[in-house]
Design a protein around this motif. Structure first.
Motif, PDB file in Angstrom:
ATOM      1  N   HIS A   1      -7.562   0.867  44.352  1.00 22.77           N
ATOM      2  CA  HIS A   1      -8.097  -0.246  44.147  1.00 22.77           C
ATOM      3  C   HIS A   1      -9.425   0.606  44.056  1.00 22.77           C
ATOM      4  CE1 HIS A   1      -4.442  -2.109  44.693  1.00 22.77           C
ATOM      5  NE2 HIS A   1      -4.366  -2.853  43.486  1.00 22.77           N
ATOM      6  N   ALA A   2      -9.842   0.979  45.146  1.00 22.02           N
ATOM      7  CA  ALA A   2     -10.959   1.247  45.270  1.00 22.02           C
ATOM      8  C   ALA A   2     -11.288   2.172  44.416  1.00 22.02           C
ATOM      9  CB  ALA A   2     -11.288   1.517  47.001  1.00 22.02           C
ATOM     10  N   LEU A   3     -10.518   3.191  43.957  1.00 24.30           N
ATOM     11  CA  LEU A   3     -11.142   4.479  42.914  1.00 24.30           C
ATOM     12  C   LEU A   3     -11.550   3.281  41.712  1.00 24.30           C
ATOM     13  CD1 LEU A   3     -11.212   6.916  41.953  1.00 24.30           C
ATOM     14  CD2 LEU A   3      -8.968   7.454  41.900  1.00 24.30           C
ATOM     15  N   VAL A   4     -10.768   2.171  41.187  1.00 28.77           N
ATOM     16  CA  VAL A   4     -11.240   1.931  40.474  1.00 28.77           C
ATOM     17  C   VAL A   4     -12.120   1.404  40.009  1.00 28.77           C
ATOM     18  CG1 VAL A   4      -9.966   0.289  38.356  1.00 28.77           C
ATOM     19  CG2 VAL A   4      -8.272   1.900  39.117  1.00 28.77           C
ATOM     20  N   ALA A   5     -12.684   0.855  41.142  1.00 29.35           N
ATOM     21  CA  ALA A   5     -13.249   0.000  41.254  1.00 29.35           C
ATOM     22  C   ALA A   5     -14.869   0.936  41.088  1.00 29.35           C
ATOM     23  CB  ALA A   5     -13.848  -0.874  42.607  1.00 29.35           C
ATOM     24  N   VAL A   6     -14.824   1.960  41.831  1.00 28.56           N
ATOM     25  CA  VAL A   6     -15.718   2.540  42.607  1.00 28.56           C
ATOM     26  C   VAL A   6     -15.710   2.912  40.726  1.00 28.56           C
ATOM     27  CG1 VAL A   6     -17.052   5.027  43.196  1.00 28.56           C
ATOM     28  CG2 VAL A   6     -15.576   3.382  44.639  1.00 28.56           C
ATOM     29  N   MET A   7     -14.961   3.984  39.962  1.00 24.19           N
ATOM     30  CA  MET A   7     -14.948   4.407  38.531  1.00 24.19           C
ATOM     31  C   MET A   7     -15.451   3.336  37.837  1.00 24.19           C
ATOM     32  SD  MET A   7     -14.967   7.391  38.562  1.00 24.19           S
ATOM     33  CE  MET A   7     -14.915   7.698  36.553  1.00 24.19           C
ATOM     34  N   LEU A   8     -15.544   1.590  37.725  1.00 25.00           N
ATOM     35  CA  LEU A   8     -16.138   0.289  37.159  1.00 25.00           C
ATOM     36  C   LEU A   8     -18.066   0.704  37.595  1.00 25.00           C
ATOM     37  CD1 LEU A   8     -15.667  -2.059  35.998  1.00 25.00           C
ATOM     38  CD2 LEU A   8     -15.273  -3.323  37.475  1.00 25.00           C
ATOM     39  N   ILE A   9     -17.785   0.779  38.875  1.00 25.73           N
ATOM     40  CA  ILE A   9     -19.183   1.169  39.088  1.00 25.73           C
ATOM     41  C   ILE A   9     -20.247   2.115  38.828  1.00 25.73           C
ATOM     42  CG2 ILE A   9     -21.359   1.084  40.785  1.00 25.73           C
ATOM     43  CD1 ILE A   9     -18.904  -0.331  42.706  1.00 25.73           C
ATOM     44  N   VAL A  10     -19.767   2.599  38.491  1.00 24.11           N
ATOM     45  CA  VAL A  10     -20.022   4.041  37.812  1.00 24.11           C
ATOM     46  C   VAL A  10     -20.343   3.744  36.463  1.00 24.11           C
ATOM     47  CG1 VAL A  10     -19.808   6.551  36.960  1.00 24.11           C
ATOM     48  CG2 VAL A  10     -19.444   5.812  39.098  1.00 24.11           C
ATOM     49  N   LEU A  11     -19.689   3.683  36.220  1.00 23.98           N
ATOM     50  CA  LEU A  11     -19.318   2.753  34.495  1.00 23.98           C
ATOM     51  C   LEU A  11     -20.826   2.094  34.021  1.00 23.98           C
ATOM     52  CD1 LEU A  11     -15.857   3.220  32.879  1.00 23.98           C
ATOM     53  CD2 LEU A  11     -17.954   4.823  32.617  1.00 23.98           C
ATOM     54  N   LEU A  12     -20.562   0.506  35.079  1.00 23.33           N
ATOM     55  CA  LEU A  12     -21.496  -0.258  35.201  1.00 23.33           C
ATOM     56  C   LEU A  12     -22.980   0.522  35.053  1.00 23.33           C
ATOM     57  CD1 LEU A  12     -19.980  -3.095  36.504  1.00 23.33           C
ATOM     58  CD2 LEU A  12     -20.378  -2.944  34.044  1.00 23.33           C
ATOM     59  N   SER A  13     -23.331   0.959  35.921  1.00 27.83           N
ATOM     60  CA  SER A  13     -24.640   1.626  36.219  1.00 27.83           C
ATOM     61  C   SER A  13     -24.908   2.413  35.072  1.00 27.83           C
ATOM     62  CB  SER A  13     -24.575   2.719  37.319  1.00 27.83           C
ATOM     63  OG  SER A  13     -23.989   2.072  38.617  1.00 27.83           O
ATOM     64  N   ALA A  14     -24.264   3.422  33.913  1.00 26.85           N
ATOM     65  CA  ALA A  14     -24.305   4.071  33.034  1.00 26.85           C
ATOM     66  C   ALA A  14     -25.049   2.763  31.697  1.00 26.85           C
ATOM     67  CB  ALA A  14     -23.341   4.930  32.653  1.00 26.85           C
ATOM     68  N   LEU A  15     -24.006   2.626  31.984  1.00 22.27           N
ATOM     69  CA  LEU A  15     -24.198   1.155  30.192  1.00 22.27           C
ATOM     70  C   LEU A  15     -25.573   0.208  30.714  1.00 22.27           C
ATOM     71  CD1 LEU A  15     -23.707  -1.547  28.613  1.00 22.27           C
ATOM     72  CD2 LEU A  15     -22.494  -2.558  30.225  1.00 22.27           C
ATOM     73  N   LEU A  16     -25.862  -0.417  32.275  1.00 21.76           N
ATOM     74  CA  LEU A  16     -27.733  -0.538  32.852  1.00 21.76           C
ATOM     75  C   LEU A  16     -28.707   0.042  32.262  1.00 21.76           C
ATOM     76  CD1 LEU A  16     -28.981  -2.949  34.355  1.00 21.76           C
ATOM     77  CD2 LEU A  16     -28.754  -1.666  36.162  1.00 21.76           C
ATOM     78  N   ALA A  17     -28.244   2.344  32.480  1.00 14.27           N
ATOM     79  CA  ALA A  17     -29.562   3.089  32.053  1.00 14.27           C
ATOM     80  C   ALA A  17     -29.536   2.684  29.846  1.00 14.27           C
ATOM     81  CB  ALA A  17     -28.990   4.040  32.813  1.00 14.27           C
ATOM     82  N   VAL A  18     -28.364   2.701  29.759  1.00 15.61           N
ATOM     83  CA  VAL A  18     -28.500   3.119  28.556  1.00 15.61           C
ATOM     84  C   VAL A  18     -29.165   1.321  27.599  1.00 15.61           C
ATOM     85  CG1 VAL A  18     -26.825   2.950  25.971  1.00 15.61           C
ATOM     86  CG2 VAL A  18     -26.303   4.210  28.386  1.00 15.61           C
ATOM     87  N   THR A  19     -29.149  -0.095  28.558  1.00 13.75           N
ATOM     88  CA  THR A  19     -29.768  -0.839  27.829  1.00 13.75           C
ATOM     89  C   THR A  19     -31.080  -0.409  28.471  1.00 13.75           C
ATOM     90  OG1 THR A  19     -29.994  -1.808  29.986  1.00 13.75           O
ATOM     91  CG2 THR A  19     -27.933  -1.866  28.204  1.00 13.75           C
ATOM     92  N   PHE A  20     -32.058   0.272  29.284  1.00 16.55           N
ATOM     93  CA  PHE A  20     -33.244   0.654  29.669  1.00 16.55           C
ATOM     94  C   PHE A  20     -33.841   1.403  28.315  1.00 16.55           C
ATOM     95  CE2 PHE A  20     -32.316  -1.627  33.491  1.00 16.55           C
ATOM     96  CZ  PHE A  20     -33.503  -2.506  33.632  1.00 16.55           C
ATOM     97  N   ILE A  21     -33.417   2.657  28.404  1.00 21.80           N
ATOM     98  CA  ILE A  21     -33.520   3.080  27.207  1.00 21.80           C
ATOM     99  C   ILE A  21     -33.134   3.091  25.506  1.00 21.80           C
ATOM    100  CG2 ILE A  21     -33.741   5.175  29.136  1.00 21.80           C
ATOM    101  CD1 ILE A  21     -31.136   6.865  27.658  1.00 21.80           C
ATOM    102  N   GLY A  22     -31.888   2.324  25.480  1.00 22.58           N
ATOM    103  CA  GLY A  22     -32.123   2.308  24.340  1.00 22.58           C
ATOM    104  C   GLY A  22     -31.116   3.040  23.515  1.00 22.58           C
TER     105      GLY A  22
END
Length: 350
Positions: A113-134
């Motif tokens: 569960h912790a592994l899945v949640a950490v990977m989710l955080i990684v993907l959300l962080s990448a998503l946030l970066a994409v929204t900033f750079i377009g």
């Protein structure tokens, strides 16, 4: 797609509430079927929650995302997806408040569960970066970021399955396993008389019911966004996200009452992962261009709060013995506080 904007406000609200009720009933039954199917097929509840329940309970989000993207309401699409991540994680807090004896994050016996949640955080962080750079279109109007983020779900599932089979991490000082609750005993008594094929068929029928109700939720929410001054971002992150999260709420509460706590947690984390995978079909349906390029400050704020609530539960899972406060874990109170603050922030931003 039918246009509900011509209907009166009471009529649209009535359709919205009726669809939400159907979603709630179907979600509750699916949790019982999923638990029984796991027992019969000797599958772990984590796997059932992460794959079966997460996929089925995401059907309203799939329908609403695709429908809203077709009518080119990018604010509603992004608000529903990204606001839904925080909303769905807060569902774990609701289960902790009303259906769990100890803190919910005290129950997982494995680190997956912790592994899945950490990977989710990684993907959300990448998503946030994409929204900033377009986002940039790779072909036609489909963006590179949407394609890469959608590939994250199968990668996380593969990592989870591989890690689950050879995990060496062993938690200590765990609460004793709950005995089957009365709700579980009643469900077993009823479902044990059904053949496995009948259970699967019933699960499929309730899945179709969720699918149809999800389409009504999307259309009515789009009509409400146009009839009010709240805007698509706030409607998507609050009203629509709450309504389409009803399957997660009903299945999570039902699973917790059955004592299937790990299935409840896996259901929510899996649903949030699928939410990210929906970016690609939304991008395909949204013809004006890469849909992530339409992400505004409200969408970015929702992604940030999604990262926060996921990180709080990661800490709770790692701490194991989360301090209790008024019958629920401290991490659940923090998650609920972040969710309510996020709704207030979104309202102020509109």
């Amino acid at each position: 797609m039918p246009d509900l904007t011509g209907y009166s406000m009471p009529s649209v609200l009535a359709l919205f509430l009726l669809a939400a009720l159907l979603v709630w009933i179907s979600g509750t039954r699916l949790a019982q079927y999923g638990d029984e199917i796991a027992e019969r097929l000797q599958l772990t509840r984590e796997f059932i929650g992460l794959i079966f329940l997460a996929t089925v309970t995401e059907l309203p989000e799939i329908v609403t995302t695709f429908t809203a993207a077709q009518v080119e309401n990018a604010a509603l699409v992004l608000g529903n997806m990204f606001g839904g991540i925080t909303m769905q994680t807060a569902i774990l807090a609701v289960a902790d408040f009303f259906a769990v004896r100890h803190a919910l994050t005290s129950w997982p016996r494995k680190p997956t569960h912790a592994l899945v949640a950490v990977m989710l955080i990684v993907l959300l962080s990448a998503l946030l970066a994409v929204t900033f750079i377009g986002d940039r279109a790779l072909f036609s109007h489909v963006g590179i970021g949407a394609i890469c983020l959608s590939l994250g779900f199968p990668v996380v599932i593969a990592l989870q399955r591989g890690f689950d089979q050879k995990a060496s991490w062993a938690p200590v000082d765990l609460p004793d396993e709950d005995r089957p609750s009365k709700a579980r005993q009643r469900a077993d008594g009823t479902l044990s008389e059904c053949r496995t094929q009948v259970l699967v068929l019933r699960a499929g029928l309730f899945s179709l019911l969720i699918l149809g109700a999800g389409m009504v939720l999307a259309l009515s929410a789009d009509a409400l966004a146009q009839k009010t001054s709240l805007g698509g971002s706030f409607i998507g992150a609050s009203l629509l996200a709450a309504a389409t999260s009803l399957p997660e709420l009903s299945t999570t509460l039902a699973a917790a009452r059955l004592g299937a706590y790990t299935m409840a947690i896996a259901n929510i984390f899996g649903s949030n992962l699928i939410m990210l995978a929906l970016i690609l079909p939304a991008d395909l349906a949204y013809e004006p261009g890469p849909i992530l390029s339409q992400a505004d400050a409200s969408a970015q704020f929702s992604i940030a709060t999604g990262i926060m609530v996921t990180a709080i539960y990661v800490a709770g899972i790692l701490i194991r013995r989360t301090p209790n406060l008024l019958g629920a874990g401290l991490d659940s109170w923090l998650v609920m506080g972040v969710y309510l603050a996020s709704l207030a922030g979104l309202y102020l931003m509109n």
